[in-house]
Scaffold this motif. Structure first.
Motif, mmCIF file in Angstrom:
data_model
loop_
_atom_site.group_PDB
_atom_site.id
_atom_site.type_symbol
_atom_site.label_atom_id
_atom_site.label_comp_id
_atom_site.label_asym_id
_atom_site.label_seq_id
_atom_site.Cartn_x
_atom_site.Cartn_y
_atom_site.Cartn_z
ATOM 1 N N LEU A 228 -1.943 6.513 12.254
ATOM 2 C CA LEU A 228 -2.616 5.434 11.675
ATOM 3 C C LEU A 228 -1.821 4.391 11.207
ATOM 4 O O LEU A 228 -1.909 3.014 11.585
ATOM 5 N N VAL A 229 -0.964 4.570 10.444
ATOM 6 C CA VAL A 229 -0.048 3.502 9.808
ATOM 7 C C VAL A 229 0.899 3.022 10.951
ATOM 8 O O VAL A 229 1.162 1.768 10.924
ATOM 9 N N GLY A 230 1.553 3.940 11.924
ATOM 10 C CA GLY A 230 2.458 3.339 12.604
ATOM 11 C C GLY A 230 1.658 2.582 13.769
ATOM 12 O O GLY A 230 2.632 1.622 14.297
ATOM 13 N N HIS A 231 0.477 2.594 13.810
ATOM 14 C CA HIS A 231 -0.078 1.561 14.921
ATOM 15 C C HIS A 231 -0.487 0.270 14.381
ATOM 16 O O HIS A 231 -1.413 -0.461 14.901
ATOM 17 N N GLY A 232 -0.219 -0.101 13.051
ATOM 18 C CA GLY A 232 -0.556 -1.150 12.249
ATOM 19 C C GLY A 232 0.391 -2.374 12.533
ATOM 20 O O GLY A 232 1.267 -2.313 13.383
ATOM 21 N N GLY A 233 0.239 -3.579 11.795
ATOM 22 C CA GLY A 233 0.970 -4.594 12.032
ATOM 23 C C GLY A 233 2.094 -4.713 11.061
ATOM 24 O O GLY A 233 2.578 -3.797 10.608
ATOM 25 N N SER A 234 2.482 -6.138 10.748
ATOM 26 C CA SER A 234 3.895 -5.979 9.914
ATOM 27 C C SER A 234 3.517 -5.629 8.428
ATOM 28 O O SER A 234 4.369 -5.393 7.999
ATOM 29 N N GLY A 235 2.301 -5.765 8.120
ATOM 30 C CA GLY A 235 1.836 -5.118 6.629
ATOM 31 C C GLY A 235 1.337 -3.745 6.601
ATOM 32 O O GLY A 235 0.661 -3.273 5.664
ATOM 33 N N ARG A 236 1.728 -2.871 7.599
ATOM 34 C CA ARG A 236 1.059 -1.689 7.695
ATOM 35 C C ARG A 236 1.423 -0.543 6.602
ATOM 36 O O ARG A 236 0.780 0.238 6.356
ATOM 37 N N GLU A 237 2.833 -0.925 6.077
ATOM 38 C CA GLU A 237 3.039 0.069 4.986
ATOM 39 C C GLU A 237 2.135 0.137 3.893
ATOM 40 O O GLU A 237 1.941 0.977 2.942
ATOM 41 N N ALA A 238 1.194 -1.230 3.570
ATOM 42 C CA ALA A 238 0.523 -1.107 2.491
ATOM 43 C C ALA A 238 -0.823 -0.257 2.749
ATOM 44 O O ALA A 238 -1.437 -0.235 1.644
ATOM 45 N N LEU A 239 -0.937 0.123 3.961
ATOM 46 C CA LEU A 239 -2.034 1.119 4.165
ATOM 47 C C LEU A 239 -1.572 2.757 3.742
ATOM 48 O O LEU A 239 -2.641 3.549 3.477
ATOM 49 N N ARG A 240 -0.586 2.977 3.571
ATOM 50 C CA ARG A 240 -0.131 4.222 3.532
ATOM 51 C C ARG A 240 -0.781 4.932 2.139
ATOM 52 O O ARG A 240 -1.430 6.050 2.433
#
Length: 631
Positions: free
Chosen positions: A526-538
């Motif tokens: 889920l995180v890996g397929h996000g955009g430039s701010g994806r780490e905020a999802l973790r």
């Protein structure tokens, strides 16, 4: 009522007063935490479990499941690292030991690099010792620490002192022997005289017990204790070393125990803090005998803990000014067979307590269970105005929508619920067919809602699609984000024998590999397929995924969605309500649904993956608010 099905609240609590409420407001509701303990006992992972939650010297909650009880004695494995380090800290307070004294001062037989390691490094797993006895050698179950140390002295160092963080038990054995030599008594006697005795921990010690032979006074693994005993220890720690008006540990000792003791040593991937909290950036993860699970921006500890491989878990949450302990000892074979991690499974307790405390302070939100055919749905309801019902994605729960709830409840009645099999709602049964869309209809009926705006993401989006195909007159509008048509068999396509065999093989493989690794892979996808701010999802995603019971991947799930039958339902129903389709630009953008919903408005959010409402919450919320305003 059978004993193993028994869960009760104690009438008394460690001779301390109970708290009716946590710092004002309503009393916290810990029933969901109790239910998870009961579920784990019912699954056979534990014969019994005990739980105490407190603030200062007050008890907020106490509960027991199965054959657990306030004074049931169990070995708690690594949870005893915390009490061991505290015991040695008393000797430092007394001047008998110093944190930076080298091993060879007390044990001159350590002539190699291991002798240069300090007491501080021994208790922070940075001494450069092997973590456990190597394969082919007797495990560390010698009857005394003196014998244990004799079988450590000739082991080659694993690294130079202070170079690498290497979580294990052997270095702590050496620290314990240093304590014995400094105090002139066995380690268990030191613990009883300095910690257990003053705190009234009458059932605790570091010595073998007749019911469970084979333990030496292993600092990292042989503590036996009870739920109430360990609660007394946590009361003292939480109050800065004071218990019952008497100082047990100095403020300086507490500060040393809780400070960053890794001190720049290399930390490999996959240590407990990363796995439990998905904090991949920090190395200041350990103090002395305890994990620093969370820290503030200045490195001060917020959440401290000591989990054990057999299921016990103790913590002090300085952010919420609470502490808690779960005492249990796993039936490891049964747990492993089901893919359950007895070590990592404890990571949910502290966040669940935080949630209960936060909910107790939130007097604006109604929380309840609604019965539906064959189950119950948990929901939260706030605000006023036209109703908006949010439906979450797979592996998530109603908390997914918190950014949108806060924004919309000023002008709408905002309702979010856990789909059946998720969050606090009841689990499905493998042989009991139903549709999530039918659950939604019954849910609306129970709340007296004739029509509502429906908003779903991923799985929730599929449910919204099903609902407007089945009950088009019940929707004021429909928003589907990251999911609308799902190409899977529908309820009119029963499981074939071949498909069922494949599914059961997949379940067996998942159990063999473990549920915890499965959840981590799911998160990374889920995180890996996000955009430039994806780490905020973790971390927000992990809080939900970690607590997810993973019923769906572990069972043969009934056909809960219309799947390939949905287009036909839409063609027949011809729903005419306003429709919003939301996609992240990094998702696969398939707009086939426009053939059945030509009125649908499509919004693509830039620099965004699948979980658009959390990855780009401001843009998603603004898009939704504009849409609802037009409706």
């Amino acid at each position: 009522m059978k004993r193993r099905d028994f869960l009760y609240l104690s009438a008394s609590a460690l001779a301390a007063p109970r708290a009716g409420a946590a710092g004002g407001g309503a009393a916290p509701d810990f029933s969901w935490l109790d239910a998870r303990l009961r579920e784990r006992v019912d699954n056979g992972y534990f014969d019994g479990m005990g739980l105490v939650i407190g603030r200062g010297e007050r008890i907020l909650h106490e509960a027991y499941a199965g054959d657990g009880g306030p004074d049931v004695v169990r070995h708690v494995a690594s949870t005893g690292k915390w009490t061991a380090a505290a015991t040695i800290a008393v000797l430092v307070d007394e001047g008998r030991l110093r944190w930076d004294e080298p091993v060879r001062k007390f044990l001159p037989q350590f002539t190699d690099a291991k002798g240069s390691a300090t007491l501080r490094q021994l208790l922070s797993h940075t001494a450069g010792y092997p973590d456990y006895q190597p394969e082919g050698r007797r495990r560390d179950d010698y009857p005394t620490l003196e014998e244990a140390v004799a079988h450590i002295v000739d082991l080659p160092a694993a690294a130079a002192p202070g170079e690498v963080f290497r979580y294990g038990g052997l270095a702590m054995q050496v620290a314990g022997r240093m304590a014995e030599l400094a105090a002139g008594m066995p380690f268990d006697a030191i613990f009883r005289s300095r910690i257990a005795g003053p705190l009234g921990m009458r059932h605790s010690g570091y010595a073998p017990v007749s019911t469970e032979p084979g333990f030496n006074p292993m600092l990292g693994g042989s503590l036996f204790t009870t739920t109430r005993d360990f609660a007394r220890f946590l009361m003292m720690i939480a109050r800065g070393g004071v218990a019952g008006g008497k100082r047990i540990l100095s403020a300086r000792a507490i500060a040393e125990l809780e400070a960053d003791q890794v001190r720049g040593a290399r930390v490999k991937r996959g240590e407990y803090v990363e796995l439990a909290r998905q904090d991949t950036a920090r190395t200041d993860i350990y103090g002395l005998g305890q994990w620093r699970e969370e820290v503030d921006r200045d490195g001060r500890p917020l959440l401290l803990s000591s989990p054990g491989w057999a299921g016990a878990y103790a913590w002090v949450d300085r952010a919420c000014d609470v502490w808690g302990v779960v005492i249990a000892k796993a039936n490891v074979g049964k747990a492993v067979a089901d893919g359950y991690s007895t070590f990592l499974g404890s990571s949910i307790y502290a966040p669940m307590v935080r949630t209960a405390l936060a909910q107790a302070r939130d007097t604006r939100t109604k929380r309840a269970l609604v019965p539906v055919d064959g189950g119950k749905l948990y929901y939260e309801d706030s605000g006023s105005g036209a109703p908006v019902i949010f439906l979450h994605g797979h592996s998530f729960d109603r908390r997914q929508w918190q950014p949108q709830v806060e924004a919309l409840e000023r002008g709408h009645r905002v309702i979010r619920y856990d789909l059946r099999g998720y969050g606090r709602s009841s689990a499905p049964q493998e042989d009991a067919a139903f549709l999530h869309a039918d659950d939604l209809r019954q849910f609306m009926d129970a709340l007296g809602i004739r029509r509502a705006h429906l908003v779903g993401l991923s799985l929730g989006g599929f449910v919204v699609t099903d609902f407007i195909g089945l009950y088009p007159d019940r929707a004021l509008s429909a928003t589907m984000a990251g999911g609308d048509l799902f190409d899977v068999p529908g309820p009119d396509e029963p499981w074939t024998a071949e498909a069922l065999a494949r599914r059961r093989a997949d379940i067996a493989a998942l159990k063999a590999a473990g549920v915890a690794p499965f959840k981590r892979r799911w998160l990374e996808d889920l995180v890996g397929h996000g955009g430039s701010g994806r780490e905020a999802l973790r971390q927000p995603l992990w809080r939900m995924i970690d607590e997810w019971r993973a019923w769906q991947p572990l069972h043969v799930e009934p056909r809960l969605l219309l799947g390939r039958a949905a287009p036909g339902r839409l063609a027949d129903a011809r729903p005419s309500m306003p429709v919003l389709i939301v996609r992240g630009d990094l998702e696969k953008i398939d707009l086939a649904i426009k053939a059945w919903l030509p009125q649908a408005e499509v919004v693509v959010i830039p620099d965004c993956g699948h979980v658009s409402n959390l990855e780009q919450p401001a843009t998603f919320t603004a898009t939704l608010r504009r849409f609802l305003a037009r409706v």
